[in-house]
Design an enzyme around this catalytic site. Structure first.
Site, PDB file in Angstrom:
ATOM      1  N   GLU B 311       0.833  -1.207   0.000  1.00  9.80           N
ATOM      2  CA  GLU B 311       0.000   0.000   0.000  1.00  9.80           C
ATOM      3  C   GLU B 311       0.862   1.248   0.000  1.00  9.80           C
ATOM      4  OE1 GLU B 311      -2.144   3.466   1.734  1.00  9.80           O
ATOM      5  OE2 GLU B 311      -0.371   2.447   2.513  1.00  9.80           O
ATOM      6  N   GLU B 312       1.951   1.201   0.796  1.00  6.60           N
ATOM      7  CA  GLU B 312       2.711   2.421   1.076  1.00  6.60           C
ATOM      8  C   GLU B 312       3.362   3.032  -0.153  1.00  6.60           C
ATOM      9  OE1 GLU B 312       2.471   4.017   3.618  1.00  6.60           O
ATOM     10  OE2 GLU B 312       2.091   2.729   5.341  1.00  6.60           O
ATOM     11  N   ASP B 339      -7.171   1.732   8.024  1.00  4.71           N
ATOM     12  CA  ASP B 339      -5.776   2.150   7.822  1.00  4.71           C
ATOM     13  C   ASP B 339      -5.540   3.509   8.473  1.00  4.71           C
ATOM     14  OD1 ASP B 339      -3.157   2.321   6.968  1.00  4.71           O
ATOM     15  OD2 ASP B 339      -3.676   3.016   4.960  1.00  4.71           O
ATOM     16  N   HIS B 407       4.740   6.506  10.044  1.00  9.91           N
ATOM     17  CA  HIS B 407       5.935   6.397   9.211  1.00  9.91           C
ATOM     18  C   HIS B 407       7.230   6.728   9.950  1.00  9.91           C
ATOM     19  CE1 HIS B 407       3.363   6.897   5.269  1.00  9.91           C
ATOM     20  NE2 HIS B 407       2.923   5.930   6.055  1.00  9.91           N
TER      21      HIS B 407
HETATM   22 ZN   LIG Z   1      -1.367   2.831   5.903  1.00 11.22          ZN
HETATM   23 ZN   LIG Z   2       1.339   4.617   5.690  1.00 12.19          ZN
END
Ligand SMILES: [Zn+2]
Ligand SMILES: [Zn+2]
Ligand SMILES: [Zn+2]
Ligand SMILES: [Zn+2]
Lengths: 446, 446
Positions: B311-312, B339, B407
């Protein structure tokens, strides 16, 4: 009321002057600006490094700029130690990186690291009570959590594993040690700090894992027979390096040889920029002197501001000061150090047996409770001179969150509250002024 | 009351069943345990890496263990990118280290780094409105703070500099870019995240400074004509690597071809262990299925759990899913992804135009307000299928503190509150169950 105890010759005039000092300090940003500039313009200032040397020069300039007299550096040398590579990897069963930092003074692993099974001790006391031998070639993991408290009471007990973990594990044959950081946060910052080796035990490397990484390792060990860790720590000792104390004064008008000493320590660990530990102490003590100078006051005794060097690696500046000033220690009227951040002062502690009334009056003027019967060594760098009979006092700062940041990369200027710091500066200015004016010399052993 | 709108055939029995699901989820630690084990046993799971591959195998086992059927991996490939050395040093006037990390997809500096003067832009918009050229060979510093908000509303605006900072600076001749991290904390963790290059601009390296380091650089620039920075970032692109989505199902008893999709993404950034982003989403969606399975319930429609890969780095799993499932997208009844951490759900959002009553009844059962008129794409990996007409809904989690950790290395399991997570699991289980039982297919475009 405590003010009734004040031993000053002129109660009313002291009060007015004191109120002026408090008001100026509280309205200004004296210590805050100094700490901001020190941590910005120098950053980390590890004992013996070129950065600590730059910090000394910076402090000389700052002391002159705010109007201190007799500004000088008193040099001494310290054993140098430099951080190297520092990595920890779980090899099996769950390969991944853990966040670690070497403790100050640790020896190195071989360059290729030490790879070994982990033996888990929930607390340092569990390791101490383990039988001799039996850990041959293992990596010892010592966990144990530190309690939060305003006065940092959890630090002493939690710090035993940092100080003596390598010795106790080494005695039992271990190859290396990792500890849960001595700290109260749950962020991914390992906390460094000085360790010591007992002279009769083979030194082994020791590092600290961040709280979340210690959690992670504990979870792995809970369900697994064996967890294999690869540890690379390559710090090195680099021989004698220069350090020094920076001193500046407001020379007394009537008793210039008698000294009221206020201080902080100039060095920091290498990971953060040393804001709460102890840029704050430099700011608070120098800022307090600045408040007195800007008020145009002329103290009777000398107010001496000391920025101690190399506190972190064993109070080197504090011992060097005693050595350099042994002939005038008898003239030290009162001494204190700020080395616990810049949180709100909630208590005045005193190691004096004479002239307590002055400190009570001072506490009253600052609206800070006086802690009856609670003695103090005045702060880490004051300890050595306190042992030589110098009277001491301490402003107990609220350090509830101090060990969240202590000795981590996260010890940076943004963590300081300007209003709380202003109260510290006011307290230091008030104390320094009132002690310089007091009739008493705070000594019972005349 | 919203319950009056429920379109289920048997209101009373659904209510009892639903209450049982909620009670089980709230009393248990379904998603919490899954997230704990994923983040402990795998740790960081960057797209395309061997760790992400291990995470897929781990998820296959976990899905089977909790009783899901048709468990499989749907592979696809992604562009690989690996972090290298990353350091930033102020060369002058105040030599010191700043904490930096490369943004995902960034090109490298030369190995010896780029040393250049810094040009400061308080915000990304200031850079956008700067004239073309004029930054030749400079290091551009883009600051700008991100606002905290429960729904993360500050992320979009703050993220523009991360996405497009290198392009805008590159257009104007800059050699490299550093940004203030896109985050809401004041800890010394840089926040990584994917960036993009415009095809017609020469790519230049870009990294993010932690908040305190950005403060530090701003203070230096405030009073100085010139601040010289040395930047070393040596990430590299490593070609195509394997990724994949992991899928498991509770096959429907009456309409097995109709799918209610609940999901999270399995990959994480490399710095933390991907707990809030998005181990939590894997735990919440798989944990919700587990609650239904342990209750012995047999849904009419198929409940499909998807752990999206990669996804990132650009919703690779979401797009791959649409590609692999295009023939059955018309049978997707409702889809959502968690998410945004595991904070308390405070709002139900819906992109559906039919059968809204089911979602209102569900919201009512969970005592969560239904946000009238607030549409949603269902979550990042749901976006691509939403574009193909799949109906979507979303549980809005309280993400006030989400971007403190997002992150960074500090995205670790200790940050998850088990009670809050249990409410998320209950909400997902309730929604999946009620959607699988509902008469409506949530589609207006029949
Ligand atoms: Zn995410
Ligand atoms: Zn992320
Ligand atoms: Zn200290
Ligand atoms: Zn310290």
């Amino acid at each position: 009321a405590p003010t009734a105890d004040v031993s000053s010759a002129n109660n009313a005039s002291v009060s007015e002057t004191v109120q002026g000092l408090i008001d100026s300090a509280m309205a200004g940003s004296y210590g805050y600006d100094i700490t901001r500039d020190l941590t910005t313009e120098i950053g980390a200032r590890m004992a013996g490094t070129e950065a600590e040397a730059r910090a000394r020069e910076w402090t000389v300039e700052k002391f002159k700029e705010i109007g201190l007299q007799n500004v000088r550096i008193e040099p001494f040398t310290v054993p140098g130690w430099e951080r190297g590579v520092e990595t920890a990897e779980v090899v099996s069963p769950f390969p991944q990186t853990l966040f670690i930092t070497a403790l100050g003074g640790s020896v190195a692993t071989p360059e290729e690291g030490i790879t070994a099974d982990v033996v888990y001790f929930p607390t340092f006391e569990d390791l101490e009570s383990a039988p001799e031998g039996g850990l041959d070639g293992k990596i010892v993991f010592i966990s144990g959590r530190m309690e939060k408290a305003p006065d940092g009471a959890g630090y002493g007990p939690a710090n035993r594993k940092r100080r003596s973990g390598a010795t106790e594990a080494g005695k039992r044959g271990a190859a290396a040690v990792v500890i849960r950081s001595v700290g109260t946060d749950s962020h991914r910052f390992p906390h460094t700090g000085q360790m010591r080796y007992a002279p009769d035990v083979e030194p082994i490397p020791i590092g600290a894992l961040s709280g979340p990484d210690a959690d992670q390792l504990e979870r792995m060990l809970k369900n697994q027979e064996e967890v294999e860790l690869k540890l690379v720590l390559t710090p090195k000792s680099v021989g004698d390096l220069p350090s020094g104390n920076v001193i500046g004064e407001i020379v007394g008008t009537e008793r210039p040889d008698e000294i009221v000493l206020i201080s902080g320590h100039l060095d920091s660990w290498d990971l953060g920029t040393g804001a709460i530990d102890d840029g704050a102490g430099i700011g608070i003590s120098a800022g307090a002197a600045q408040v007195i100078l800007e008020a145009g006051l002329k103290p009777k005794r000398t107010i001496r501001v000391v920025a101690f060097g190399a506190e972190e690696i064993g109070l080197k500046g504090g011992f060097a000061y005693v050595e350099a000033h042994k002939d005038e220690l008898a003239n030290h009227v009162l001494a204190t150090e700020s080395d616990f951040g810049a949180g709100l002062v909630y208590e005045v502690q005193s190691g004096v047996t004479e002239g307590e009334g002055v400190l009570k009056a001072m506490a009253s003027a600052m609206s800070i409770p006086f802690a009856e019967g609670k003695t103090t060594n005045g702060g880490p760098d004051i300890g050595p001179m306190a042992n030589e009979g110098v009277p001491t006092m301490r402003f107990q700062q609220d350090g509830t969150d101090y060990f969240d940041l202590h000795h981590t990369p996260d010890d940076t200027f943004d963590k300081i509250d300007p209003k709380e710091m202003a109260q510290n500066v006011a307290a230091f200015a008030t104390m320094a002024w009132m002690a310089s004016e007091a009739e008493t010399d705070f000594r019972a052993d005349k």
